[in-house]
Scaffold this motif. Structure first.
Motif, PDB file in Angstrom:
ATOM      1  N   CYS A  22     -12.142 -21.958 -48.171  1.00  0.00           N
ATOM      2  CA  CYS A  22     -13.292 -21.136 -48.561  1.00  0.00           C
ATOM      3  C   CYS A  22     -12.996 -20.305 -49.805  1.00  0.00           C
ATOM      4  O   CYS A  22     -13.833 -20.201 -50.704  1.00  0.00           O
ATOM      5  CB  CYS A  22     -13.706 -20.226 -47.415  1.00  0.00           C
ATOM      6  SG  CYS A  22     -14.417 -21.085 -46.019  1.00  0.00           S
ATOM      7  N   SER A  25     -12.830 -22.530 -53.046  1.00  0.00           N
ATOM      8  CA  SER A  25     -14.160 -22.971 -53.443  1.00  0.00           C
ATOM      9  C   SER A  25     -15.001 -21.814 -53.982  1.00  0.00           C
ATOM     10  O   SER A  25     -15.703 -21.956 -54.986  1.00  0.00           O
ATOM     11  CB  SER A  25     -14.862 -23.620 -52.255  1.00  0.00           C
ATOM     12  OG  SER A  25     -16.107 -24.114 -52.643  1.00  0.00           O
ATOM     13  N   THR A  26     -14.917 -20.664 -53.331  1.00  0.00           N
ATOM     14  CA  THR A  26     -15.653 -19.491 -53.802  1.00  0.00           C
ATOM     15  C   THR A  26     -15.172 -19.065 -55.177  1.00  0.00           C
ATOM     16  O   THR A  26     -15.975 -18.738 -56.064  1.00  0.00           O
ATOM     17  CB  THR A  26     -15.511 -18.327 -52.802  1.00  0.00           C
ATOM     18  OG1 THR A  26     -16.011 -18.751 -51.539  1.00  0.00           O
ATOM     19  CG2 THR A  26     -16.269 -17.104 -53.266  1.00  0.00           C
ATOM     20  N   TYR A  27     -13.869 -19.085 -55.385  1.00  0.00           N
ATOM     21  CA  TYR A  27     -13.301 -18.733 -56.694  1.00  0.00           C
ATOM     22  C   TYR A  27     -13.845 -19.664 -57.775  1.00  0.00           C
ATOM     23  O   TYR A  27     -14.237 -19.212 -58.853  1.00  0.00           O
ATOM     24  CB  TYR A  27     -11.774 -18.796 -56.638  1.00  0.00           C
ATOM     25  CG  TYR A  27     -11.116 -18.562 -57.969  1.00  0.00           C
ATOM     26  CD1 TYR A  27     -11.018 -17.282 -58.490  1.00  0.00           C
ATOM     27  CD2 TYR A  27     -10.615 -19.619 -58.706  1.00  0.00           C
ATOM     28  CE1 TYR A  27     -10.423 -17.053 -59.719  1.00  0.00           C
ATOM     29  CE2 TYR A  27     -10.020 -19.408 -59.934  1.00  0.00           C
ATOM     30  CZ  TYR A  27      -9.923 -18.121 -60.446  1.00  0.00           C
ATOM     31  OH  TYR A  27      -9.353 -17.927 -61.662  1.00  0.00           O
ATOM     32  N   VAL A  30     -17.435 -18.666 -58.557  1.00  0.00           N
ATOM     33  CA  VAL A  30     -17.570 -17.416 -59.314  1.00  0.00           C
ATOM     34  C   VAL A  30     -17.125 -17.617 -60.761  1.00  0.00           C
ATOM     35  O   VAL A  30     -17.781 -17.152 -61.699  1.00  0.00           O
ATOM     36  CB  VAL A  30     -16.774 -16.277 -58.634  1.00  0.00           C
ATOM     37  CG1 VAL A  30     -16.698 -15.055 -59.522  1.00  0.00           C
ATOM     38  CG2 VAL A  30     -17.408 -15.926 -57.297  1.00  0.00           C
ATOM     39  N   VAL A  57     -23.561 -13.980 -56.987  1.00  0.00           N
ATOM     40  CA  VAL A  57     -23.617 -14.486 -55.607  1.00  0.00           C
ATOM     41  C   VAL A  57     -24.592 -15.657 -55.479  1.00  0.00           C
ATOM     42  O   VAL A  57     -24.218 -16.703 -54.926  1.00  0.00           O
ATOM     43  CB  VAL A  57     -23.937 -13.350 -54.606  1.00  0.00           C
ATOM     44  CG1 VAL A  57     -24.222 -13.909 -53.233  1.00  0.00           C
ATOM     45  CG2 VAL A  57     -22.795 -12.357 -54.562  1.00  0.00           C
ATOM     46  N   SER A  60     -23.096 -18.730 -57.047  1.00  0.00           N
ATOM     47  CA  SER A  60     -21.906 -19.214 -56.339  1.00  0.00           C
ATOM     48  C   SER A  60     -22.206 -19.735 -54.942  1.00  0.00           C
ATOM     49  O   SER A  60     -21.326 -20.341 -54.316  1.00  0.00           O
ATOM     50  CB  SER A  60     -20.886 -18.077 -56.222  1.00  0.00           C
ATOM     51  OG  SER A  60     -20.533 -17.598 -57.484  1.00  0.00           O
ATOM     52  N   THR A  61     -23.397 -19.520 -54.444  1.00  0.00           N
ATOM     53  CA  THR A  61     -23.736 -19.905 -53.076  1.00  0.00           C
ATOM     54  C   THR A  61     -23.460 -21.374 -52.766  1.00  0.00           C
ATOM     55  O   THR A  61     -22.887 -21.680 -51.712  1.00  0.00           O
ATOM     56  CB  THR A  61     -25.194 -19.545 -52.762  1.00  0.00           C
ATOM     57  OG1 THR A  61     -25.368 -18.135 -52.925  1.00  0.00           O
ATOM     58  CG2 THR A  61     -25.578 -19.937 -51.353  1.00  0.00           C
ATOM     59  N   ILE A  64     -19.762 -21.676 -52.210  1.00  0.00           N
ATOM     60  CA  ILE A  64     -19.351 -20.982 -50.993  1.00  0.00           C
ATOM     61  C   ILE A  64     -19.654 -21.849 -49.770  1.00  0.00           C
ATOM     62  O   ILE A  64     -18.816 -22.006 -48.874  1.00  0.00           O
ATOM     63  CB  ILE A  64     -20.053 -19.614 -50.880  1.00  0.00           C
ATOM     64  CG1 ILE A  64     -19.578 -18.685 -52.001  1.00  0.00           C
ATOM     65  CG2 ILE A  64     -19.829 -18.988 -49.516  1.00  0.00           C
ATOM     66  CD1 ILE A  64     -20.406 -17.427 -52.167  1.00  0.00           C
TER      67      ILE A  64
END
Length: 139
Positions: A22, A25-27, A30, A57, A60-61, A64
Motif C-alpha cells: 500500500c 503504491s500510494t507513494y 502522490v 488525494v 492518488s486514489t 491507493i
C-alpha cells in the motif's frame, strides 16, 4: 523472535505484507500527481492543506486502491501461510489437520473457500475503486 510465539507476530507479518504494498503504491500515486494541477490550485489561492485534500488525494486514489488490492492479496496469502505453520484455528489449520488424516475432501473444500473469500474481497475492492474513481478514464 522479539514478539514471542503468540498471535502478535503473525498479525505483524500479515500487516507488513499488506502495508508495504500500500505504501509503495500510494507513494507512486502522490509522486505522479500532475504538477499543472498543483500549480493551478496555487494560482487559485489554495493553501497546502487544501491542495493535499482537493488535488493530491483525489489524483492518488486510483494508486491507493490498487495498492490496497495488491496488499489484500499479499495479506491473504500470508494469513494462510501463517495458519499452516502455527495456528490453532482457521482454514490453514484445518487443511493441516486434514492432511494428517488424508482427508482430501476437507483440503479441497478449504482451498475453494480460500479462493472464494479472496475473490469476494477483491471484487469488493474493485467495486469501491469503480465508485470512487468514476471520473478516471478507462482503457
Amino acid at each position: 523472535m522479539l514478539m514471542g510465539i503468540g498471535e502478535l507476530p503473525k498479525v505483524f507479518v500479515i500487516f507488513l505484507a499488506a502495508f508495504l504494498a500500500c505504501v509503495i503504491s500510494t507513494y507512486q500515486g502522490v509522486v505522479g500527481v500532475d504538477k499543472t494541477l498543483i500549480n493551478a490550485a496555487r494560482v487559485l489561492g489554495a493553501k497546502d492543506g487544501r491542495i493535499f485534500a482537493r488535488v493530491v488525494v483525489p489524483a492518488s486514489t486510483p494508486f491507493i486502491l490498487v495498492g490496497m488490492r495488491v496488499g489484500l492479496g499479499s495479506a491473504w496469502a500470508t494469513l494462510v501461510a501463517a495458519e499452516l505453520l502455527a495456528a490453532q484455528a482457521g482454514l490453514g489449520y484445518r487443511m493441516q489437520q486434514a492432511q494428517l488424516y488424508y482427508d482430501l475432501a476437507t483440503i479441497f473444500v478449504d482451498i475453494i473457500a480460500i479462493g472464494i473469500l479472496g475473490l469476494v474481497m477483491d471484487r469488493l475492492l474493485l467495486l469501491a475503486e469503480t465508485k470512487l474513481t468514476g471520473w478516471q478514464e478507462r482503457r
